[in-house]
Scaffold this active site. Structure first.
Site, PDB file in Angstrom:
ATOM      1  N   TYR A  19       0.480  -1.176  -0.192  1.00 50.82           N
ATOM      2  CA  TYR A  19       0.024   0.258  -0.019  1.00 50.82           C
ATOM      3  C   TYR A  19       0.429   1.428  -0.126  1.00 50.82           C
ATOM      4  CZ  TYR A  19      -3.325  -3.562   1.996  1.00 50.82           C
ATOM      5  OH  TYR A  19      -3.845  -5.056   1.794  1.00 50.82           O
ATOM      6  N   TYR A 146     -14.658  -4.685   2.542  1.00 54.40           N
ATOM      7  CA  TYR A 146     -13.299  -5.125   2.443  1.00 54.40           C
ATOM      8  C   TYR A 146     -13.010  -6.525   2.518  1.00 54.40           C
ATOM      9  CZ  TYR A 146      -8.205  -6.198   1.739  1.00 54.40           C
ATOM     10  OH  TYR A 146      -6.739  -6.914   2.280  1.00 54.40           O
ATOM     11  N   ASP A 240     -16.804 -13.215   6.957  1.00 50.91           N
ATOM     12  CA  ASP A 240     -15.869 -12.760   7.053  1.00 50.91           C
ATOM     13  C   ASP A 240     -15.368 -12.097   8.160  1.00 50.91           C
ATOM     14  OD1 ASP A 240     -13.161 -11.648   6.507  1.00 50.91           O
ATOM     15  OD2 ASP A 240     -13.446 -10.929   5.435  1.00 50.91           O
ATOM     16  N   LYS A 269      -6.071 -13.677  11.478  1.00 48.12           N
ATOM     17  CA  LYS A 269      -5.671 -12.152  12.605  1.00 48.12           C
ATOM     18  C   LYS A 269      -4.957 -13.108  13.963  1.00 48.12           C
ATOM     19  CE  LYS A 269      -6.333  -9.057   9.562  1.00 48.12           C
ATOM     20  NZ  LYS A 269      -5.128  -7.793   8.784  1.00 48.12           N
TER      21      LYS A 269
END
Length: 419
Positions: A19, A146, A240, A269
């Site tokens: 990014y 996202y 998600d 995560k």
């Protein structure tokens, strides 16, 4: 400017950072060690981490229970292929996740990254219908969402968000709409889904918080309306939980607050405590049953090289130990209250549009984000690691953070925005 170490000087010209426009980027900070909620830079400065390494380090860094479990596993077997062989840490993790999740979410596919787990869920949804003789090729996704940076997941992100806008013409064409936030919108969404059901394999959503889309919150009702609409239209629901899972929103999983059982859930995560690449896609028994057949072509043909990674699974099992032994719901409740109290004064700053808190997520949204990049070094000067993006300055601290360290983060935000 503090001196940088040799490894930084010799390697930075060869790395490609995420990014980041490499030509104009502010130099990255060289980190040499971590401990608890602190990052130690190569020059000895310490920063209190307000981001948990992209929301993953729920237990803080270098937690001894996780480190000891990984040391024992690396001595025994770091990894062996998951094709034709299995290992104890992976099977133990699968059993434990199935027991933790609601309903009949019993079949666990263990991969390495969050994006891959979403890709697997999407592939499962498509093949679920293929195996039943139906060709459904579309997904319904939502503005502000996202789900990852791979080609498949980019096709279910918000195309107007900008990060993936260049690829619009080459991505799969799915059905984009707004999350239903009112009863009227829920009825409209149910009608929309029924009208398109013949082409739709699944609806995919982030529960309670749209993370990288700007930390936008929605209510439990939205999740219940999605489940009801999917049931009425005969469409699968993928949730998600990569960001929200493991107490980030206050409960072990965000879906628990709505009382729903999705057809598939993705995790990553905090699953491994932020110490190892690891993800999981967990499917309901009915989904698995559509693949369980004498026909080899009905099998799920997917298998990452590091699937069932023994070392990562050992870390994840240790992470689950901590979630089970300690009262993380209470920890997050305390963090939530402190964030609400200490970020509230930001609402009086001229450029602040809104302040919102959900669980261990604190968000200050700005009217004008044109100077956002200039804020990052100001936070470092104050001894904290805060990484604004889009139009928000936010905190997702480790769930073990103490009151004083959390105050250092919130006061730094107040000071920097006030200045």
């Amino acid at each position: 400017m503090p001196e940088t170490p040799d490894w930084f000087e010799s390697g930075i010209s060869h790395i490609w950072l995420p990014y980041t426009q490499m030509k104009t980027a502010v130099p990255s900070l060289p980190v040499k060690s971590t401990d608890g909620v602190r990052l130690t830079l190569a020059d000895g400065r310490q920063l209190i981490d307000g981001i948990s390494s992209w929301w993953a380090a729920a237990h803080g860094y270098n937690h001894p229970h996780i480190i000891e479990a990984m040391k024992a596993q690396i001595d025994a077997m770091p990894h062996a292929m998951f094709g034709g062989m299995v290992n104890e840490p992976a099977l133990t993790l699968a059993r434990r996740l199935a027991a933790m999740l609601p309903g009949d979410l019993n079949r666990v596919f263990i991969a390495e990254s969050g994006s891959v787990s979403v890709e697997v869920a999407m592939k499962m949804a498509l093949q679920y219908y293929f195996n039943r003789g139906e060709k459904r090729t579309k997904f319904v996704h939502f503005r502000g969402t996202y789900h990852g940076d791979t080609l498949g997941t980019m096709a279910v992100c918000d195309p107007e968000e900008g990060m993936h806008g260049l690829f619009g013409d080459v991505l799969a064409k799915n059905l984009l709409t707004d999350l239903p936030r009112t009863a009227e919108q829920a009825e409209q969404f149910a009608d929309f889904l029924k009208a398109n059901a013949a082409d739709v394999a699944a609806v995919i959503t982030e529960p309670l918080v749209q993370g990288a889309g700007g930390m936008v919150f929605h209510t439990n009702d939205t999740l219940r309306w999605l489940r009801e609409a999917c049931d009425a239209a005969g469409v699968l629901l993928i949730v998600d939980e990569i960001f929200t899972g493991f107490y980030r929103t206050g409960s072990r999983f965000a879906i628990e607050q709505a009382g729903i059982v999705p057809d598939m859930v993705t995790l990553s995560k905090a699953l491994s405590g932020g110490v190892s690449p690891l993800s999981a896609c967990i499917a309901r028994d009915e989904i698995f049953a559509a693949f369980y057949d004498d026909d080899p072509m009905k099998a799920l043909m997917h298998g990452p090289t590091y699937m069932g990674h023994a070392l990562g699974c050992a870390a994840a099992n240790a992470s689950l130990d901590l979630f089970e032994r300690e009262d993380y719901a209470a920890k997050v409740h305390a963090i939530e209250g402190q964030l609400m109290a200490e970020l509230a004064p930001c609402g009086f700053v001229e450029n602040v549009k809104s302040v919102r808190v959900k669980g261990a997520i604190g968000v200050v949204q700005l009217h004008d984000a044109s100077g956002l990049e200039k804020l990052k070094p100001e936070f470092v000067k104050r001894g904290v690691w805060v990484r604004p993006f889009r139009d928000i300055v936010y905190l997702t601290p480790p769930l073990v953070i103490g009151e004083d360290d959390l105050s250092a983060l919130t006061h730094a935000i107040r000071d920097v925005l006030g200045a």
